[in-house]
Design a protein around this motif. Structure first.
Motif, PDB file in Angstrom:
ATOM      1  N   LEU A  51      -3.073  -6.127  14.788  1.00  0.00           N
ATOM      2  CA  LEU A  51      -2.213  -5.610  13.740  1.00  0.00           C
ATOM      3  C   LEU A  51      -2.395  -4.107  13.599  1.00  0.00           C
ATOM      4  CD1 LEU A  51      -0.285  -6.470  11.431  1.00  0.00           C
ATOM      5  CD2 LEU A  51      -2.305  -6.778  10.003  1.00  0.00           C
ATOM      6  N   LYS A  52      -1.268  -3.405  13.448  1.00  0.00           N
ATOM      7  CA  LYS A  52      -1.276  -1.972  13.166  1.00  0.00           C
ATOM      8  C   LYS A  52      -0.611  -1.751  11.818  1.00  0.00           C
ATOM      9  CE  LYS A  52      -1.022  -0.422  17.929  1.00  0.00           C
ATOM     10  NZ  LYS A  52      -0.283   0.400  18.917  1.00  0.00           N
ATOM     11  N   ILE A  53      -1.245  -0.957  10.971  1.00  0.00           N
ATOM     12  CA  ILE A  53      -0.714  -0.639   9.650  1.00  0.00           C
ATOM     13  C   ILE A  53      -0.490   0.868   9.593  1.00  0.00           C
ATOM     14  CG2 ILE A  53      -1.190  -0.607   7.181  1.00  0.00           C
ATOM     15  CD1 ILE A  53      -3.068  -2.999   7.647  1.00  0.00           C
ATOM     16  N   LEU A  54       0.701   1.265   9.199  1.00  0.00           N
ATOM     17  CA  LEU A  54       1.010   2.668   8.957  1.00  0.00           C
ATOM     18  C   LEU A  54       1.205   2.843   7.461  1.00  0.00           C
ATOM     19  CD1 LEU A  54       1.761   5.569   9.749  1.00  0.00           C
ATOM     20  CD2 LEU A  54       4.109   4.744  10.105  1.00  0.00           C
ATOM     21  N   ASP A  55       0.391   3.674   6.856  1.00  0.00           N
ATOM     22  CA  ASP A  55       0.463   3.933   5.416  1.00  0.00           C
ATOM     23  C   ASP A  55       0.853   5.391   5.227  1.00  0.00           C
ATOM     24  OD1 ASP A  55       0.144   4.201   2.687  1.00  0.00           O
ATOM     25  OD2 ASP A  55      -1.828   3.273   2.625  1.00  0.00           O
ATOM     26  N   ILE A  56       2.103   5.615   4.815  1.00  0.00           N
ATOM     27  CA  ILE A  56       2.571   6.965   4.521  1.00  0.00           C
ATOM     28  C   ILE A  56       2.441   7.134   3.014  1.00  0.00           C
ATOM     29  CG2 ILE A  56       4.525   8.552   4.619  1.00  0.00           C
ATOM     30  CD1 ILE A  56       5.510   6.903   7.048  1.00  0.00           C
ATOM     31  N   CYS A  57       1.564   8.042   2.605  1.00  0.00           N
ATOM     32  CA  CYS A  57       1.212   8.084   1.192  1.00  0.00           C
ATOM     33  C   CYS A  57       0.948   9.500   0.713  1.00  0.00           C
ATOM     34  CB  CYS A  57      -0.027   7.226   0.951  1.00  0.00           C
ATOM     35  SG  CYS A  57      -1.474   7.804   1.857  1.00  0.00           S
ATOM     36  N   ASN A  63      -3.407   1.218  -1.031  1.00  0.00           N
ATOM     37  CA  ASN A  63      -2.668   0.006  -0.681  1.00  0.00           C
ATOM     38  C   ASN A  63      -3.157  -0.567   0.643  1.00  0.00           C
ATOM     39  OD1 ASN A  63      -1.067   0.254  -3.007  1.00  0.00           O
ATOM     40  ND2 ASN A  63       0.352   1.602  -1.942  1.00  0.00           N
ATOM     41  N   SER A  64      -3.344   0.288   1.630  1.00  0.00           N
ATOM     42  CA  SER A  64      -3.838  -0.166   2.931  1.00  0.00           C
ATOM     43  C   SER A  64      -5.248  -0.725   2.819  1.00  0.00           C
ATOM     44  CB  SER A  64      -3.848   0.988   3.938  1.00  0.00           C
ATOM     45  OG  SER A  64      -2.539   1.380   4.226  1.00  0.00           O
ATOM     46  N   LYS A  65      -6.089  -0.054   2.077  1.00  0.00           N
ATOM     47  CA  LYS A  65      -7.467  -0.524   1.918  1.00  0.00           C
ATOM     48  C   LYS A  65      -7.511  -1.881   1.223  1.00  0.00           C
ATOM     49  CE  LYS A  65      -9.182   4.155   1.829  1.00  0.00           C
ATOM     50  NZ  LYS A  65      -9.627   5.270   1.028  1.00  0.00           N
ATOM     51  N   THR A  66      -6.655  -2.071   0.235  1.00  0.00           N
ATOM     52  CA  THR A  66      -6.594  -3.360  -0.455  1.00  0.00           C
ATOM     53  C   THR A  66      -6.105  -4.446   0.491  1.00  0.00           C
ATOM     54  OG1 THR A  66      -6.176  -2.235  -2.552  1.00  0.00           O
ATOM     55  CG2 THR A  66      -5.638  -4.576  -2.461  1.00  0.00           C
ATOM     56  N   PHE A  67      -5.111  -4.126   1.312  1.00  0.00           N
ATOM     57  CA  PHE A  67      -4.580  -5.095   2.272  1.00  0.00           C
ATOM     58  C   PHE A  67      -5.621  -5.456   3.329  1.00  0.00           C
ATOM     59  CE2 PHE A  67      -1.977  -6.250   6.014  1.00  0.00           C
ATOM     60  CZ  PHE A  67      -1.411  -7.403   5.489  1.00  0.00           C
ATOM     61  N   VAL A  68      -6.336  -4.471   3.852  1.00  0.00           N
ATOM     62  CA  VAL A  68      -7.388  -4.732   4.840  1.00  0.00           C
ATOM     63  C   VAL A  68      -8.476  -5.615   4.231  1.00  0.00           C
ATOM     64  CG1 VAL A  68      -9.246  -3.660   6.186  1.00  0.00           C
ATOM     65  CG2 VAL A  68      -6.937  -2.689   6.229  1.00  0.00           C
ATOM     66  N   GLU A  84      -3.444   3.631  10.245  1.00  0.00           N
ATOM     67  CA  GLU A  84      -3.181   5.070  10.259  1.00  0.00           C
ATOM     68  C   GLU A  84      -2.674   5.469   8.884  1.00  0.00           C
ATOM     69  OE1 GLU A  84      -0.213   8.371  12.207  1.00  0.00           O
ATOM     70  OE2 GLU A  84      -0.697   6.600  13.378  1.00  0.00           O
ATOM     71  N   ILE A  85      -3.422   6.330   8.219  1.00  0.00           N
ATOM     72  CA  ILE A  85      -3.040   6.823   6.900  1.00  0.00           C
ATOM     73  C   ILE A  85      -2.530   8.249   7.070  1.00  0.00           C
ATOM     74  CG2 ILE A  85      -3.840   7.357   4.579  1.00  0.00           C
ATOM     75  CD1 ILE A  85      -5.888   5.082   4.919  1.00  0.00           C
ATOM     76  N   THR A  86      -1.257   8.442   6.741  1.00  0.00           N
ATOM     77  CA  THR A  86      -0.621   9.735   6.900  1.00  0.00           C
ATOM     78  C   THR A  86      -0.225  10.278   5.531  1.00  0.00           C
ATOM     79  OG1 THR A  86       0.256   9.019   9.037  1.00  0.00           O
ATOM     80  CG2 THR A  86       1.272  10.954   8.053  1.00  0.00           C
TER      81      THR A  86
END
Length: 89
Positions: A51-57, A63-68, A84-86
């Motif tokens: 799984l790859k997660i792209l978090d544009i924030c 949100n990504s950390k909670t999902f992980v 990837e947190i952008t």
């Protein structure tokens, strides 16, 4: 932009943007917002592949950390996970 602090329903401090009339995190708190808006809508998915997660924030990638955290602790996710947190701005 002009921000001021406010106390949400959980008693924690968040930010309100006067310029756009919006809050940084909802009144229920960052964790509960992440669960309701980003985790629970995907809770019935079967995450059986990498799984790859792209978090544009514009924040800390909460949100990504909670999902992980949910994937690892609730779904027992064992596959490859890339985040990837952008930040915006």
């Amino acid at each position: 932009m002009n921000f001021h602090t406010f106390t949400n329903k959980l008693g924690t401090t968040s930010l309100f943007c006067d310029d756009i009339g919006d809050i940084y995190y909802s009144y229920i708190g960052a964790y509960e917002e992440a669960m309701q808006k980003f985790v629970l809508p995907l809770s019935n998915e079967n995450f059986s592949r990498d799984l790859k997660i792209l978090d544009i924030c514009y924040g800390l990638g909460f949100n990504s950390k909670t999902f992980v955290n949910y994937l690892i602790n609730e779904k027992n996710f064992k596959n490859k996970l890339e985040v990837e947190i952008t930040p915006i701005g």
